[in-house]
Each structure stands twice: as C-alpha cells, then as structure tokens.
Design an enzyme around this catalytic site. Sequence first.
Site, short mmCIF file in Angstrom:
data_model
loop_
_atom_site.label_atom_id
_atom_site.label_comp_id
_atom_site.label_asym_id
_atom_site.label_seq_id
_atom_site.Cartn_x
_atom_site.Cartn_y
_atom_site.Cartn_z
N LYS A 1 -4.88 27.18 -18.50
CA LYS A 1 -3.74 26.28 -18.38
C LYS A 1 -3.85 25.41 -17.13
O LYS A 1 -3.26 24.33 -17.05
CB LYS A 1 -2.45 27.10 -18.24
CG LYS A 1 -2.13 28.03 -19.35
CD LYS A 1 -0.85 28.83 -18.98
CE LYS A 1 -0.62 29.99 -19.87
NZ LYS A 1 0.52 30.81 -19.41
N GLY A 2 -4.54 25.91 -16.13
CA GLY A 2 -4.48 25.32 -14.80
C GLY A 2 -4.88 23.85 -14.73
O GLY A 2 -4.38 23.10 -13.90
N GLU B 1 -11.70 21.13 -15.00
CA GLU B 1 -11.14 22.38 -14.48
C GLU B 1 -10.32 22.13 -13.22
O GLU B 1 -10.57 21.15 -12.50
CB GLU B 1 -12.28 23.36 -14.13
CG GLU B 1 -12.53 24.40 -15.17
CD GLU B 1 -11.42 25.43 -15.29
OE1 GLU B 1 -10.30 25.17 -14.82
OE2 GLU B 1 -11.66 26.49 -15.87
N ASP C 1 -14.37 29.03 -8.97
CA ASP C 1 -14.22 30.12 -7.99
C ASP C 1 -15.47 31.00 -8.03
O ASP C 1 -16.51 30.61 -7.50
CB ASP C 1 -12.93 30.86 -8.35
CG ASP C 1 -12.45 31.81 -7.27
OD1 ASP C 1 -12.94 31.73 -6.15
OD2 ASP C 1 -11.59 32.65 -7.56
N LYS D 1 -14.62 26.39 -4.58
CA LYS D 1 -14.69 27.37 -3.48
C LYS D 1 -16.09 27.97 -3.47
O LYS D 1 -16.31 29.06 -4.00
CB LYS D 1 -13.68 28.50 -3.72
CG LYS D 1 -12.24 28.20 -3.38
CD LYS D 1 -11.45 29.50 -3.59
CE LYS D 1 -10.00 29.36 -3.29
NZ LYS D 1 -9.26 30.59 -3.66
N PHE E 1 -5.98 31.59 -0.55
CA PHE E 1 -5.24 31.67 -1.81
C PHE E 1 -4.32 30.46 -1.95
O PHE E 1 -3.34 30.33 -1.22
CB PHE E 1 -4.44 32.97 -1.92
CG PHE E 1 -3.88 33.15 -3.29
CD1 PHE E 1 -4.71 33.45 -4.36
CD2 PHE E 1 -2.52 32.97 -3.54
CE1 PHE E 1 -4.20 33.57 -5.65
CE2 PHE E 1 -2.01 33.10 -4.83
CZ PHE E 1 -2.85 33.39 -5.88
N ARG F 1 2.78 26.14 -10.56
CA ARG F 1 1.84 25.18 -11.18
C ARG F 1 2.33 23.73 -11.05
O ARG F 1 1.53 22.81 -11.01
CB ARG F 1 1.65 25.49 -12.68
CG ARG F 1 0.91 26.79 -12.97
CD ARG F 1 0.54 26.82 -14.45
NE ARG F 1 0.22 28.15 -14.94
CZ ARG F 1 -0.99 28.70 -14.89
NH1 ARG F 1 -1.99 28.05 -14.34
NH2 ARG F 1 -1.20 29.91 -15.40
C1 PRP Z 1 -8.80 29.80 -13.33
C2 PRP Z 1 -9.46 28.44 -13.40
C3 PRP Z 1 -10.80 28.75 -14.02
C4 PRP Z 1 -11.10 30.13 -13.51
C5 PRP Z 1 -12.04 30.02 -12.37
O1 PRP Z 1 -8.20 30.07 -14.56
O2 PRP Z 1 -8.71 27.54 -14.16
O3 PRP Z 1 -10.75 28.72 -15.42
O4 PRP Z 1 -9.87 30.71 -13.06
O5 PRP Z 1 -12.32 31.30 -11.86
P1 PRP Z 1 -13.80 31.87 -11.79
O6 PRP Z 1 -14.68 30.78 -11.24
O7 PRP Z 1 -13.67 33.02 -10.82
O8 PRP Z 1 -14.19 32.30 -13.15
P2 PRP Z 1 -7.24 31.33 -14.80
O9 PRP Z 1 -8.05 32.46 -15.36
O10 PRP Z 1 -6.48 31.62 -13.52
O11 PRP Z 1 -6.28 30.82 -15.92
P3 PRP Z 1 -5.16 29.66 -15.88
O12 PRP Z 1 -5.91 28.35 -15.73
O13 PRP Z 1 -4.47 29.78 -17.18
O14 PRP Z 1 -4.27 29.93 -14.69
#
Ligand code: PRP
Length: 174
Positions: free
Chosen positions: A40-41, A96, A100, A128, A149, A162
């Site tokens: 969703k982000g 995205e 991370d 990051k 964070f 969000r």
């Molecule tokens: C977040 C972001 C990426 C993922 C990155 O999504 O949007 O998809 O984490 O993290 P990584 O590099 O450690 O894999 P999240 O799982 O928080 O879902 P959301 O977008 O619905 O909040």
Amino acid sequence: MRMKEVLISEEKIQSRVAEMAAELKHEYEGKNPLILCVLKGSLIFTADLVRKMDIPLEIDFIQVSSYGNGTTSSGEPVLKKVPSIDLKDRHVIVVEDILDTGATLRFLMKKLIEMQPASLKLCTFIDKPERRKVQIEADYVGYKIPNCFIVGYGLDCAEQFRGLPYIGILEEDE
Ligand code: PRP
C-alpha cells in the site's frame, strides 16, 4: 506515538518528485510505460509521480505480503495481488515507497521478469542502503537515508501516518 522530527519536508518531497518525474518523462516519452504501484505504501508517491510525468502512461497495482499466507510463518514473500494488465512486452516501472532489506523487491522483480516485460526498472522514493540483506539496487532513488524509523508519505506504523505529506521520525518507546 509522537513525532520526533521532520526528516524530509513536504516541500523537499515535492521538489524531488518533480525531478524524478522529469527524468522518467525524458526516458519513457513515446513508450507508454506501465507504472506498477506496490501497495500500500507506494500509493501516495505513485499518485504524485504520475501527475508530474505528463506523458501517456498506464497504471496498475501489485501487492506483496512479507509474511506468507497467514497460516505459515515461512517469512517467504507471497504475491497477494497480481497486475490486471499483461506485462508482456511492456516497459514496466515498479514504484515503491521504500527499499529496506531488499527481500520484498528482489522477490517481486524476479516474479515480474517471468512475465516477460520489454524492460523492467525499479523506482523507490526512499532507500536505506545500510539495511540491505539481499543484493538489489533501485534504478531511480528519491532519497538515501540512514537507518531510522520513518513514517508519512505512504509509510505507516501499525497502518497509521500514511497520509502525512512529509516524512518524519517517531519518538521511540512511547
Ligand atoms: C514496505 C515497502 C516495501 C517493503 C520494503 O512494504 O513498501 O514493499 O516494505 O521492505 P524490504 O526491503 O525489507 O523488503 P510493507 O510490507 O510495509 O507493506 P505496505 O506498503 O502495505 O505498508
């Protein structure tokens, strides 16, 4: 939870998004790219980016769960929503909010390559690099930041924050 500080202001975000949109416009004009918003982000970044690109393009959505289907605890990512538009022979840009550890995106990019796009690029607003656990780099990066964070501009903490127009750092242990 309270906000400790603003890391990237709304003004800085919008200015950087405009720069990224100009770069994408230059590279994708005439190619009718398919913008793939990772829910969703990435919703808010995608909405800002496409409105500034100002070229013919298409938008679709994809969603990845990092925690399996809820009945297993394998930690393996799972595709929760697949694109409704056929990716074959399309110029696809995955958008995205944050890169991370890289686990989600490496999994996702591998799945998308199997769909035989003409080209596949990754565009993330936040990177990051210190947190990376698997090898993956984005083709377009808004801001590289240290390991803290953050919330806002699509990024959540327990689904909250969000909608903030800026990216902030939360107070810890509250
Ligand atoms: C977040 C972001 C990426 C993922 C990155 O999504 O949007 O998809 O984490 O993290 P990584 O590099 O450690 O894999 P999240 O799982 O928080 O879902 P959301 O977008 O619905 O909040």
